[in-house]
Design an enzyme around this catalytic site. Structure first.
Site, short mmCIF file in Angstrom:
data_model
loop_
_atom_site.label_atom_id
_atom_site.label_comp_id
_atom_site.label_asym_id
_atom_site.label_seq_id
_atom_site.Cartn_x
_atom_site.Cartn_y
_atom_site.Cartn_z
CE LYS A 34 -21.98 -14.55 6.29
NZ LYS A 34 -21.91 -13.41 7.18
NE ARG A 45 -4.27 -1.58 1.68
CZ ARG A 45 -5.12 -2.20 2.49
NH1 ARG A 45 -4.92 -2.20 3.78
NH2 ARG A 45 -6.18 -2.80 2.01
N GLY A 80 -13.31 -3.34 -0.27
CA GLY A 80 -14.67 -2.81 -0.06
C GLY A 80 -15.04 -1.81 -1.12
N GLY A 127 -9.40 -8.88 -1.22
CA GLY A 127 -8.14 -9.37 -0.65
C GLY A 127 -7.83 -10.81 -1.01
P1 AMP Z 1 -15.54 -13.18 0.90
O1 AMP Z 1 -14.90 -12.35 1.95
O2 AMP Z 1 -17.01 -13.14 0.86
O3 AMP Z 1 -14.90 -12.97 -0.47
O4 AMP Z 1 -15.26 -14.68 1.31
C1 AMP Z 1 -13.97 -15.19 1.37
C2 AMP Z 1 -14.01 -16.41 2.24
O5 AMP Z 1 -14.91 -17.35 1.69
C3 AMP Z 1 -12.67 -17.09 2.35
O6 AMP Z 1 -12.23 -17.00 3.67
C4 AMP Z 1 -12.98 -18.53 1.94
O7 AMP Z 1 -12.36 -19.47 2.77
C5 AMP Z 1 -14.48 -18.59 2.12
N1 AMP Z 1 -15.04 -19.70 1.32
C6 AMP Z 1 -14.91 -19.91 0.01
N2 AMP Z 1 -15.45 -21.07 -0.34
C7 AMP Z 1 -15.95 -21.64 0.78
C8 AMP Z 1 -16.63 -22.85 1.08
N3 AMP Z 1 -16.88 -23.72 0.11
N4 AMP Z 1 -17.00 -23.09 2.35
C9 AMP Z 1 -16.72 -22.20 3.31
N5 AMP Z 1 -16.07 -21.03 3.10
C10 AMP Z 1 -15.69 -20.77 1.85
#
Ligand code: AMP
Length: 415
Positions: free
Chosen positions: A209, A36, A395, A372
């Site tokens: 999610k 950064r 974000g 990230g």
């Molecule tokens: P996000 O911050 O929404 O981009 O989510 C990233 C996180 O999603 C990472 O820490 C991944 O480990 C998690 N993730 C991705 N695939 C899966 C999965 N199949 N089951 C649980 N967590 C997951």
């Protein structure tokens, strides 16, 4: 179009630059990743060439409106000095203290001053000393910040989605303002990808999610030719289609929404790709990010996940299917991992997608990666240099993909 650095007169001026120095520190307060800081060098070097006096303002961590020693920006000053090959002054007192104001007033052309963490003041985030929302307090603080210099440059892309004193508030109290080179680059690549994408335009969305990315999916459905959904998000979509998801992470309260999004995609003739097979495990150690001893790890033969197993990564057939679409893309936007990629055994899908995006880029596609985890994945895959643009703001880039107005950008004057 917003004014950018070369549109404003900075020659010999005192220039306040909002930078993103929210760097990771270890227990000994050593900077463990300086990317950064490196990202701000083009703007700072240009200002020095223009004989400006450079006053840097930034935040680090979440001190919640109080001075916290471990979140001081002090360790950044020697690192920046080393990278620039020039001394960097630092004032350890708060950013609008008499000492900070004197240092800014005394600063000469060609000199650099870094001030203390903006977020030691609750007013930076729009709160008063009692912790209540207070727009007047934000404005008063923004005015004090503006009094440190003459013109303002916004180069902290990671915070432009926040309406803070040092992002949106300060602009109206300075003589002129503009986006710095880093913000300009982010807006160019993210903006061009969304506003005039060369087709086929493919979005790859992963992560934990659906609820975090609903708005991104909704906005992108109006623009893309195909959407690839991976990560845990995919299981909510699969379950909404009556497909077995075992013990996978599913948002049961989002099943109707998932159905609706699939229908919208069909109506708009967007190719909506979900995994057709999976890597599954009966146990996952989420705390230590590891495969527990004795855990069963298997690859499913189709999209359904057996009882007692959870989906942890995209399977080989899915990667192949996603690959066909990614390879023919001319614009690629990617945010979020396709599996629990922090666990090396479950990182394959994410790493393969990174490689596919790099291959498409080698053949002329524009690729933009944000968030990230996806950024770490392209590094892990060793293809970061082959991606067109890696966004520095997780974000902020997500809100950009949602089509939202970013307050720190909206506040900047038009050309
Ligand atoms: P996000 O911050 O929404 O981009 O989510 C990233 C996180 O999603 C990472 O820490 C991944 O480990 C998690 N993730 C991705 N695939 C899966 C999965 N199949 N089951 C649980 N967590 C997951």
């Amino acid at each position: 179009m917003k004014k950018t650095l070369k549109d404003i007169d900075v020659k010999g001026k005192k220039v306040i630059v909002r930078v993103d120095y929210n760097v990771p520190l270890d227990a000994g307060l050593n900077i463990t990743n300086d990317k950064r800081i490196v990202a701000t060098l083009p703007t700072i070097n240009y200002l020095l060439q223009q004989n400006a006096a450079v006053i840097l303002i930034a935040h680090l961590g979440r001190p919640k409106g109080k001075a916290v020693d471990s979140m001081s920006l002090k360790p950044v000053a020697p690192k920046l000095a080393e990278l620039l090959g020039k001394p960097v002054k630092f004032v350890g007192k708060d950013v609008i203290s008499a000492e900070a104001k004197k240092a800014a007033a005394d600063l000469k052309s060609g000199e650099i001053l870094l001030l203390e963490n903006l977020r030691f003041h609750p007013e930076e985030e729009g709160k008063n000393a009692a912790g209540e929302k207070d727009k007047a307090a934000l404005d008063a603080f923004a005015k004090e910040l503006a009094s440190l210099g003459e013109v303002f440059v916004q180069d902290a892309f990671g915070t432009v989605h926040r309406a803070h004193a040092s992002t949106a508030g300060i602009v109206k109290y300075v003589k002129d303002a503009a986006a710095g080179f880093l913000v300009e680059k982010e807006l160019k690549f993210l903006g061009e990808a969304l506003d005039k994408p060369v087709k086929p335009f493919v979005a790859i969305l992963g992560g934990a999610k659906v609820s975090d990315k609903i708005n991104v999916i909704e906005n992108l459905l109006n623009k893309v030719d195909a959407i690839i959904i991976g990560g845990a998000m995919a299981y909510t979509f699969l379950k909404s289609q009556g497909i077995g998801t075992g013990t996978s992470l599913v948002e049961d309260d989002k099943l109707d929404l998932a159905k609706e999004l699939l229908k919208k995609a069909a109506d708009k003739k967007v190719n909506f790709l979900l995994p057709v097979d999976h890597v599954v495990a009966d146990k996952v150690d989420f705390v230590n990010k590891a495969v527990p001893a004795g855990a069963k790890v298997e690859i499913t033969s189709d999209a359904s996940i057996p009882a007692g197993f959870m989906g942890v990564d995209a399977g080989p057939k899915s990667i192949e299917k996603f690959g066909e679409v990614v390879k023919s893309a001319k614009t690629i936007v990617w945010n979020g991992p396709l599996g629990i990629f922090e666990i090396p055994e479950f990182a394959k899908g994410t790493v393969e997608i990174a490689k596919l995006a790099a291959e498409a880029t080698d053949k002329g596609a524009i690729s933009v990666v944000g968030g990230g985890d996806s950024v770490s994945a392209v590094k892990k895959a060793g293809v970061d240099k082959r991606i067109t643009h890696i966004s520095t703001g997780g974000g902020a880039s997500l809100e950009f993909l949602e089509g939202k107005e970013l307050p720190g950008i909206a506040a900047l004057p038009e050309k």
